[in-house]
Design a protein around this motif. Structure first.
Motif, PDB file in Angstrom:
ATOM      1  N   ASN A 207     -24.445 -42.838 -63.400  1.00 25.79           N
ATOM      2  CA  ASN A 207     -23.845 -44.028 -62.801  1.00 25.79           C
ATOM      3  C   ASN A 207     -22.949 -43.678 -61.614  1.00 25.79           C
ATOM      4  OD1 ASN A 207     -23.402 -46.796 -62.638  1.00 25.79           O
ATOM      5  ND2 ASN A 207     -21.715 -46.778 -64.097  1.00 25.79           N
ATOM      6  N   PHE A 208     -23.364 -42.644 -60.841  1.00 27.34           N
ATOM      7  CA  PHE A 208     -22.565 -42.211 -59.704  1.00 27.34           C
ATOM      8  C   PHE A 208     -23.231 -42.608 -58.394  1.00 27.34           C
ATOM      9  CE2 PHE A 208     -21.266 -39.281 -63.089  1.00 27.34           C
ATOM     10  CZ  PHE A 208     -19.889 -39.358 -62.978  1.00 27.34           C
ATOM     11  N   LEU A 209     -22.473 -42.558 -57.310  1.00 26.71           N
ATOM     12  CA  LEU A 209     -22.996 -42.832 -55.984  1.00 26.71           C
ATOM     13  C   LEU A 209     -23.597 -41.558 -55.388  1.00 26.71           C
ATOM     14  CD1 LEU A 209     -20.105 -45.058 -54.559  1.00 26.71           C
ATOM     15  CD2 LEU A 209     -22.260 -45.800 -55.603  1.00 26.71           C
ATOM     16  N   GLU A 210     -24.387 -41.734 -54.335  1.00 22.54           N
ATOM     17  CA  GLU A 210     -25.056 -40.610 -53.685  1.00 22.54           C
ATOM     18  C   GLU A 210     -24.062 -39.555 -53.208  1.00 22.54           C
ATOM     19  OE1 GLU A 210     -27.437 -39.742 -49.507  1.00 22.54           O
ATOM     20  OE2 GLU A 210     -27.319 -41.793 -50.277  1.00 22.54           O
ATOM     21  N   ASN A 211     -22.904 -39.996 -52.710  1.00 20.96           N
ATOM     22  CA  ASN A 211     -21.952 -39.036 -52.148  1.00 20.96           C
ATOM     23  C   ASN A 211     -21.490 -38.018 -53.190  1.00 20.96           C
ATOM     24  OD1 ASN A 211     -20.374 -41.184 -53.442  1.00 20.96           O
ATOM     25  ND2 ASN A 211     -18.575 -40.156 -52.613  1.00 20.96           N
ATOM     26  N   ARG A 212     -21.461 -38.426 -54.460  1.00 23.10           N
ATOM     27  CA  ARG A 212     -21.023 -37.505 -55.504  1.00 23.10           C
ATOM     28  C   ARG A 212     -22.048 -36.394 -55.716  1.00 23.10           C
ATOM     29  NH1 ARG A 212     -21.546 -36.067 -61.457  1.00 23.10           N
ATOM     30  NH2 ARG A 212     -19.448 -35.335 -61.964  1.00 23.10           N
ATOM     31  N   LEU A 213     -23.334 -36.729 -55.655  1.00 22.97           N
ATOM     32  CA  LEU A 213     -24.377 -35.718 -55.820  1.00 22.97           C
ATOM     33  C   LEU A 213     -24.365 -34.739 -54.650  1.00 22.97           C
ATOM     34  CD1 LEU A 213     -26.631 -34.877 -57.764  1.00 22.97           C
ATOM     35  CD2 LEU A 213     -28.210 -36.264 -56.400  1.00 22.97           C
ATOM     36  N   ARG A 214     -24.194 -35.268 -53.440  1.00 30.45           N
ATOM     37  CA  ARG A 214     -24.115 -34.388 -52.278  1.00 30.45           C
ATOM     38  C   ARG A 214     -22.861 -33.507 -52.339  1.00 30.45           C
ATOM     39  NH1 ARG A 214     -28.055 -35.315 -48.848  1.00 30.45           N
ATOM     40  NH2 ARG A 214     -29.107 -37.345 -48.853  1.00 30.45           N
ATOM     41  N   PHE A 215     -21.780 -34.055 -52.860  1.00 29.13           N
ATOM     42  CA  PHE A 215     -20.559 -33.275 -53.036  1.00 29.13           C
ATOM     43  C   PHE A 215     -20.793 -32.116 -54.000  1.00 29.13           C
ATOM     44  CE2 PHE A 215     -16.992 -32.769 -56.091  1.00 29.13           C
ATOM     45  CZ  PHE A 215     -16.113 -32.069 -55.274  1.00 29.13           C
TER      46      PHE A 215
END
Length: 340
Positions: A207-215
């Motif tokens: 349930n996270f946004l894309e920016n968290r995965l890229r981070f």
């Protein structure tokens, strides 16, 4: 401190109750607090839940989350709730300072202070409580408290969801050593009474946004340092990264566990720079005690294999202190992990 069972006569009639969790609450703090909130509502008490700080977005699905009063956003309303309370339940923390910035309001309130917690060495500031370091989570203890008070029949789906979420996360999805037979028996009981576990897992972990995965990709490539000579690893997240990836509360949750997947690593540390303070998470395998490590070097504490701390030094100075601590603990860190 009196056993929590002895509190039952005081709860025989409707009371003004406040429930407060620790700062930067995780799923166990939120889950245990909201499970107790729903239980006390069913018992016709007047209940307020206070979180000292904002909680992560991935916990907004929890039943009752919208009712939580955020102290850092509404200090007057939260303070009033604590002042009016006849009984205050302190959930998933064992010292008032863990409730910053609401710690002064908590300490000054006249209500009876009750602890439900599973961390080591609780401070002697609670009149009643249940502090069990063998428990997997505070959520598990709430389940046992409700049963101990003779109200198992009141555990509805809302309470079960909150208990499961707190237990699931604090056991690392049931893989940590604290996942005892009593945990599995509890989960089996909740599921036999209708709990659906898959949606809870999805709500928390998917349930996270894309920016968290890229981070995550960036930080593991650029901010992780492995010290094979100490069987340790360190991830640092400077404030510039927090801004660059627009991180929200909870976006670094679980990051400290990644280095433990490296063969031979028994100590992992995460340092996040934010609000003129370095927040430190520590995880370990085997018998390396990060509770004592955190207490000695970083003004913190926790469990044998999971602890936290803080530093008001610069990130560079805090990293230097960590490296010095590794050298001082080299003999313990060099001991090989035991095979299954």
């Amino acid at each position: 401190m009196k056993p929590i069972l002895e509190l039952l006569p005081l709860l025989s009639r409707p009371r003004q109750i406040a429930i407060i969790m620790h700062q930067k609450p995780d799923a166990d703090a939120m889950g245990s607090s909201l499970a107790l909130f729903h239980y006390f509502q069913l018992k016709h008490h007047q209940v307020a839940v206070v979180s000292p700080t904002l909680y992560p977005d991935f916990l907004k699905w929890m039943p009752g989350a919208k009712e939580v009063i955020i102290y850092e956003l509404h200090p007057e309303k939260a303070t009033e709730a604590l002042q009016k309370a006849e009984i205050i339940f302190c959930m998933d923390f064992n010292a008032f300072h863990r409730a910053r910035p609401a710690d002064a309001a908590l300490a000054q309130s006249a209500g009876i202070k009750v602890i439900i917690d599973h961390h080591l060495q609780p401070e002697p500031v609670f009149e009643y409580g249940l502090s069990d370091v063998q428990a997997s989570s505070t959520a598990e203890l709430v389940y046992e408290v409700i049963i101990g008070w003779g109200d198992k029949s009141l555990i509805n789906n809302e309470i079960a969801q909150c208990i499961y979420a707190g237990t699931m996360t604090d056991t690392g999805s049931f893989r940590f050593a604290a996942t005892s037979a009593r945990v599995h028996r509890m989960v089996a009981d909740l599921m036999e009474h209708g709990l659906r576990h898959e949606p809870i897992h999805q709500a928390i972990y998917d349930n996270f946004l894309e920016n968290r995965l890229r981070f995550l990709g960036y930080v593991l490539s650029n901010r992780m340092e492995v010290f094979y000579e100490y069987n340790a690893a360190l991830i640092t997240v400077p404030a510039s990264d927090v801004r660059k990836f627009n991180l929200s509360s909870g976006d670094t949750e679980g990051l400290v566990n990644y280095p433990l997947s490296i063969q031979g690593i028994k100590l992992s540390a995460l340092m996040v720079e934010n609000h003129q303070e370095i927040r430190i998470s520590l995880r370990s395998k085997g018998d390396f005690d990060v509770n004592e490590f955190a207490r000695k070097y970083f003004n913190g504490g926790g469990h044998l294999n999971a602890a936290g701390g803080r530093s008001t030094d610069s990130l560079e100075a805090t990293v230097a202190r960590f490296k010095k601590a590794l050298e001082e603990n080299k003999a313990l860190l060099e001991k090989p992990l035991k095979n299954p």
